[in-house]
Structures are given as C-alpha cells and as structure tokens.
Motif scaffolding. Structure first.
Motif, PDB file in Angstrom:
ATOM      1  N   ASP A  74     -55.756 -26.131   6.433  1.00 40.38           N
ATOM      2  CA  ASP A  74     -54.588 -25.287   6.736  1.00 40.38           C
ATOM      3  C   ASP A  74     -54.596 -24.021   5.880  1.00 40.38           C
ATOM      4  N   ARG A 145     -50.297 -17.174  13.260  1.00 33.45           N
ATOM      5  CA  ARG A 145     -50.477 -17.539  14.665  1.00 33.45           C
ATOM      6  C   ARG A 145     -49.876 -16.509  15.620  1.00 33.45           C
ATOM      7  N   ASP A 209     -56.245 -23.623  12.328  1.00 31.01           N
ATOM      8  CA  ASP A 209     -57.307 -24.624  12.228  1.00 31.01           C
ATOM      9  C   ASP A 209     -57.117 -25.631  13.364  1.00 31.01           C
ATOM     10  N   SER A 211     -56.753 -28.885  14.522  1.00 29.28           N
ATOM     11  CA  SER A 211     -56.448 -30.261  14.132  1.00 29.28           C
ATOM     12  C   SER A 211     -56.012 -31.078  15.341  1.00 29.28           C
TER      13      SER A 211
HETATM   14 MG   LIG Z   1     -53.108 -26.444  10.808  1.00 32.64          MG
END
Ligand SMILES: [Mg+2]
Length: 321
Positions: A74, A145, A209, A211
């Motif tokens: 993260d 983001r 990332d 995940s």
């Molecule tokens: Mg993340």
C-alpha cells in the motif's frame, strides 16, 4: 497489558534496527516518533485472518512476511518510503515455536525494508495479524487513485494471477513441481514494489496496488477519477508458469483466476509522454512493466480481445464480505 503480554513482546519483538526518528519505541503507552520536516505521512493498516487471508497451515514465517508485505505494498502504491510498523497479534494460545518462527521472519522482513516496529498489542482469540505501516511521501510526489485523466496509459508491474494459482494448487496437486513451487512462493512471499513505487512517483500521480484483482482495483481508480478505460486482455502479463498451467488444463486462460487478487503488483496510470521514462525505470529497477490499455471518459471498464471484440469479465475479484 498483562505480564504475559510484556513477556511476549520483550522476548520476541525487540527491534533489530533502531531508527533515529523513533524517540520512544515498544514498551510505553505510546510510541514517540519525529516525522521528517517537509514530508507527508502515509499510513495504512491491514488485517490478515487465518483461514480467510491465508490457509490455516501457512508457516508462521510466511504469515509474518506477508503481513508486512501487504502493508508495504500500500505504501508503494502511494510512492511512500516505509519507516514504522505497529503490530496487533491475536493468538489462540502461546505456542513458543510458532511465535519464534513468526517473530524471526517479522524482524528480518522489517529490517530488509529499514522499518522499525514501534508498538503493538497482543490478545487471545482466533489467529489474526494486523500490521499498520507508516511511510513518508514528498507532498508533490504522491500517487493517488483519483488523478487518472482520459488518454493516459495504464500499466501493471510483474505478472498477474500467480498467487491465485498458488492458492488453487494447495488443494490440487496434479501439475509439475516447478509450477507449484513458483506460484505458492508468489502467494506466500509477494514482493511489495517499494523501490519501484518511490521512483515512479517522480512523474506518476495515479497508482494502486493490486490486492483485490486487476478488475476490481483498476475499477477503484476509474471510480475515484470519474473515468473509464479500455483494456486489451491479451496484453495482461502472465507468467510462463501460469501459461503452462492453462496449457495443461485445456488451453484457455481462466480470467476469473487472473483477476482474483493477492498479486501486490502495481497498476499505474501515466500520460503517454512518459512512456519511454516508464520503460527506462522498469529496466533500471529490473521490474517488468506492461502497458495494458488506456483511460477514457466513458465511465466504463471495458475489456477487448485481439480482434477488438468486447469480452465480459464481470463478477471477478476478491470479495471482502
Ligand atoms: Mg491497496
């Protein structure tokens, strides 16, 4: 804090490395830290629950490694330099062998990333590990983001789906040992792209990332940025091992598997003018990167095959509930 709790922390969790910015570490009511002047703190927390986020028979060393790696992933996605960790450990019992295996790996992994454990908590209950990681970012070099723009290019690091294959192969043992050991290593020991993320943040403003799976995580970027994207499925990077696995099991790619998450690769978005810089960085850091598509203003995430036909990959990705 009970005497037993103090004993566990003193015996197993004395930090191997001592950072200058930690004024008071484990052992008091709070840790005291001094963030560097001019930096912004990036803070993330992740919980891994036995039987939910890792199989119950995972080794304590692998659990400790992954608990740190997912939080550092993260930080990597924000372009942050890792610094401090806290650990909340819920244990069903005091098992000294388990604790030593866990603590040795935790300490080694933290040291590898120059992170200091500065505090923690232990409780009794079903096995669960919570790691909070704090890192530093330059205020003008943060990857978020919500900053993707139409016409930007979308890239991913590494290859996708390997960890999901590893999880599948834990219960399905009819493939070669080399495919199995590679994919289980990718499941248990994901490499957070910390150095790459730090370097990327010099000119990239938008990353996440992976995940929950590419489909879900790219979707998070699009929602936050109010954008859409076209992605060509055939461009999605797959390892030699997963391709061999698909060949052995009928030939077609299982996109549900590829998009089921636990990859901890980065998905990032940059303006086209940085294409050469992205590939130069990949070369320097020895991290493969692949351009998989581009951002648009459609508001939709659409997947295409080589011929330009749209492919549905709905209902994939890790569901938390
Ligand atoms: Mg993340």
């Amino acid at each position: 804090m009970s005497a037993t709790e103090f004993d566990i922390i003193r015996k197993y969790f004395s930090p191997d490395i001592v950072r200058e910015d930690v004024k008071l570490g484990v052992g008091d009511d709070c840790a005291l830290v001094e963030p560097p002047v001019g930096k912004t703190l990036a803070i993330t927390v992740d919980t891994l629950v036995s039987g939910v986020h890792f199989p119950t028979n995972t080794s304590p060393g692998d659990i400790a490694y992954k608990a740190i790696a997912v939080s550092l992933s993260d930080l990597a996605a924000m372009g942050a330099q890792p610094a401090w960790l806290t650990l909340a450990l819920t244990l069903p019992e005091i098992d000294e062998t388990w604790l030593k295996g866990f603590a040795d790996s935790f300490s080694e992994t933290a040291s590898d990333y120059n992170c200091q454990l500065i505090g923690g908590d232990t409780t009794k209950g079903p096995l669960a590990i919570t790691v909070q990681a704090t890192g530093f970012v330059k205020p003008d070099q943060i990857m978020r983001r919500d900053t993707a723009q139409p016409d930007d290019k979308i890239y991913v690091t590494g290859t996708l789906g390997d960890a999901a294959l590893g999880l599948r192969l834990l219960t399905q043992q009819d493939v070669s040992d080399s495919i199995e050991s590679y994919s289980i290593q990718r499941l248990n020991r994901p490499e957070p792209r910390v150095e790459f993320g730090l370097a990327l943040a010099k000119y990239c403003r938008c990353a996440i990332d992976i995940s929950d799976g590419l489909n879900a995580d790219l979707g998070h970027i699009l929602t936050a940025s109010s954008c859409g994207a076209d992605v060509e499925l055939d461009n999605i990077p797959l390892s030699e091992q997963i391709c061999q696995y698909f060949n052995l099991s009928g030939g077609s790619v299982d996109w549900g598997l590829i998009f089921s998450g636990d990859d901890y690769e980065l998905c990032f978005v940059v303006p086209e003018k940085y294409e050469a810089a992205v590939y130069e960085l990949a070369e320097n850091k020895q991290i493969p990167v692949t351009c998989i598509g581009s951002i648009n203003d459609s508001g939709l995430l659409q997947w295409f095959d080589k011929s330009g036909a749209e492919i549905s990959v709905e209902n994939t990705g890790y569901k938390h509930f």
